[in-house]
Write an enzyme that holds these catalytic residues in place. Structure first.
Site, PDB file in Angstrom:
ATOM      1  CD  GLU A  46      -1.957   1.255   3.014  1.00  0.00           C
ATOM      2  OE1 GLU A  46      -1.518   0.722   3.884  1.00  0.00           O
ATOM      3  OE2 GLU A  46      -3.480   1.740   3.204  1.00  0.00           O
ATOM      4  CG  ASN A 106      -4.811   4.087   0.381  1.00  0.00           C
ATOM      5  OD1 ASN A 106      -4.125   3.646  -0.600  1.00  0.00           O
ATOM      6  ND2 ASN A 106      -4.624   4.050   1.742  1.00  0.00           N
ATOM      7  CE  LYS A 123      -7.027   1.193   3.940  1.00  0.00           C
ATOM      8  NZ  LYS A 123      -5.876   1.550   4.382  1.00  0.00           N
ATOM      9  CD  GLU A 142      -5.490   4.568   5.910  1.00  0.00           C
ATOM     10  OE1 GLU A 142      -5.937   4.331   4.526  1.00  0.00           O
ATOM     11  OE2 GLU A 142      -4.940   3.661   6.532  1.00  0.00           O
ATOM     12  CB  CYS A 168      -3.797  -1.405   4.673  1.00  0.00           C
ATOM     13  SG  CYS A 168      -3.061  -1.582   6.428  1.00  0.00           S
ATOM     14  CG  ASN A 193       2.088   1.431   4.735  1.00  0.00           C
ATOM     15  OD1 ASN A 193       3.049   1.927   4.809  1.00  0.00           O
ATOM     16  ND2 ASN A 193       1.480   1.288   3.410  1.00  0.00           N
TER      17      ASN A 193
HETATM   18  N1  CDT Z   1      -3.009   1.374   6.481  1.00  0.00           N
HETATM   19  C1  CDT Z   1      -3.753   0.779   7.236  1.00  0.00           C
HETATM   20  O1  CDT Z   1      -5.042   0.695   6.766  1.00  0.00           O
HETATM   21  N2  CDT Z   1      -3.427   0.614   8.597  1.00  0.00           N
HETATM   22  C2  CDT Z   1      -4.418  -0.090   9.418  1.00  0.00           C
HETATM   23  C3  CDT Z   1      -4.067   0.267  10.851  1.00  0.00           C
HETATM   24  C4  CDT Z   1      -5.178   0.306  11.622  1.00  0.00           C
HETATM   25  S1  CDT Z   1      -5.163   1.141  13.187  1.00  0.00           S
HETATM   26  C5  CDT Z   1      -5.672   2.622  12.673  1.00  0.00           C
HETATM   27  C6  CDT Z   1      -4.527  -1.540   9.548  1.00  0.00           C
HETATM   28  O2  CDT Z   1      -5.382  -2.199   9.435  1.00  0.00           O
HETATM   29  O3  CDT Z   1      -3.239  -2.193   9.343  1.00  0.00           O
END
Ligand code: CDT
Length: 306
Positions: A46, A106, A123, A142, A168, A193
């Site tokens: 991502e 995204n 996303k 985000e 993600c 990420n």
């Molecule tokens: N990038 C991303 O979607 N990261 C989320 C972090 C969640 S905590 C706010 C994940 O699901 O890994």
């Protein structure tokens, strides 16, 4: 057998000041490794071209837009598409998309082995918050910088397989996989990420984060009889750690390959798309076994109603 040799190209940390060109050079180095191993599809994380910028609070929209790509391919990323075409390697990677209408997504794209974009995904499940949150150890903005994807969860016939994408946080939602499952998906590309620590509960560290990540991807693979290629951006970005753990998961939910470190690292596996057939025609033969008369709340409500 319908074999596809798949590479998962984990990227290590990208610092705030790193240029797109420097990241693309690292991606090309991973693609060169993939070429020597015989990969036919390489999946990157991502927001592969930049640091994970949603951790930074930016009140100025003009500054926000510097993290976004207005075209794909563009001058910075064209070498990836050239490599794809010259070496016959399909690609999938994520980036921040700014549309001509000024919309922010995204996004991830999928190419064929000639470097043509054959699929796009935006996303859907955006985590985090809109305003600066003083209660968190670090920000996850985000919901401030992106709008939820408007393309749903499409699948694409590509290189002899039915492919789909998610990004993600999408991986934590069973609906993500099931919608693609209902569209016959055989391979899902999934970049992430994921901070190594929960910003709202610092006792939740890397071990639990990795466990949850693999739990949901393995379940999604098994329950929909599909390959899942989960690819991390990992390492410490300007002091903020992201977990690694990139994996290639088979349609039975087993991990076939897993990254060992938190730097740039290629893992690969020869994935037979026909391995999806058994699950799709037996226990997860949706046409025979699904009971949609009981699934109404899944699309009719978001929160809990008793
Ligand atoms: N990038 C991303 O979607 N990261 C989320 C972090 C969640 S905590 C706010 C994940 O699901 O890994």
């Amino acid at each position: 057998m319908r074999n596809l040799h798949v590479g998962a190209a984990q990227l290590g940390a990208i610092q705030k000041n790193d240029s797109r060109a420097s990241v693309v050079a690292r991606m090309l180095a991973l693609l060169e490794q993939a070429r020597t191993r015989g990969c036919e599809l390489v999946v990157f994380p991502e927001l592969a071209l930049t640091t994970f910028f949603p951790r930074w609070y930016m009140p100025d929209p003009a500054e926000v837009d510097t993290w976004f790509e207005r075209d794909m391919p563009n001058a910075a990323t064209q070498p990836l598409f050239d490599f794809s075409r010259e070496q016959g390697i399909a690609l999938s990677f994520g980036y921040a998309e700014l549309t001509p209408e000024g919309r922010h997504f995204n996004t991830s794209i999928l190419t064929d082995r000639q470097g043509n974009i054959v699929g796009k995904y935006r996303k859907v499940h955006l985590p985090g918050h809109v305003e600066y949150d003083t209660e968190r150890d670090f920000q996850h903005l985000e919901k401030r910088y992106f709008e939820p994807g408007d393309l749903g969860f499409p699948t694409f016939a590509n290189e002899g397989a039915i492919m789909g994408m998610c990004i993600c946080n999408d991986r934590r939602w069973p609906e993500t996989y099931r919608v693609m499952g209902l569209r016959g998906v055989e391979l899902i590309t999934l970049g992430y990420n994921t901070p190594s620590i929960n910003s709202q509960r610092r006792t939740e560290g890397q071990q639990q984060r990795l466990f949850h990540s693999q739990l949901v991807m393995q379940a999604g693979a098994y329950q929909n009889a599909t390959w899942v290629v989960g690819v991390a951006k990992a390492g410490v970005e300007d002091g903020f750690p992201l977990m690694g753990g990139s994996v290639i998961i088979d349609p039975n939910g087993f991990i076939c390959a897993q990254a060992a470190g938190e730097g740039d690292e290629l893992i690969d596996h020869v994935c037979d798309m026909d391995e999806c057939n058994f699950g799709k025609t037996t226990i997860f033969d949706f046409a025979r076994h699904r009971r949609i008369e009981h699934y109404g709340p899944i699309t009719a409500q978001t929160g809990v109603e008793r």
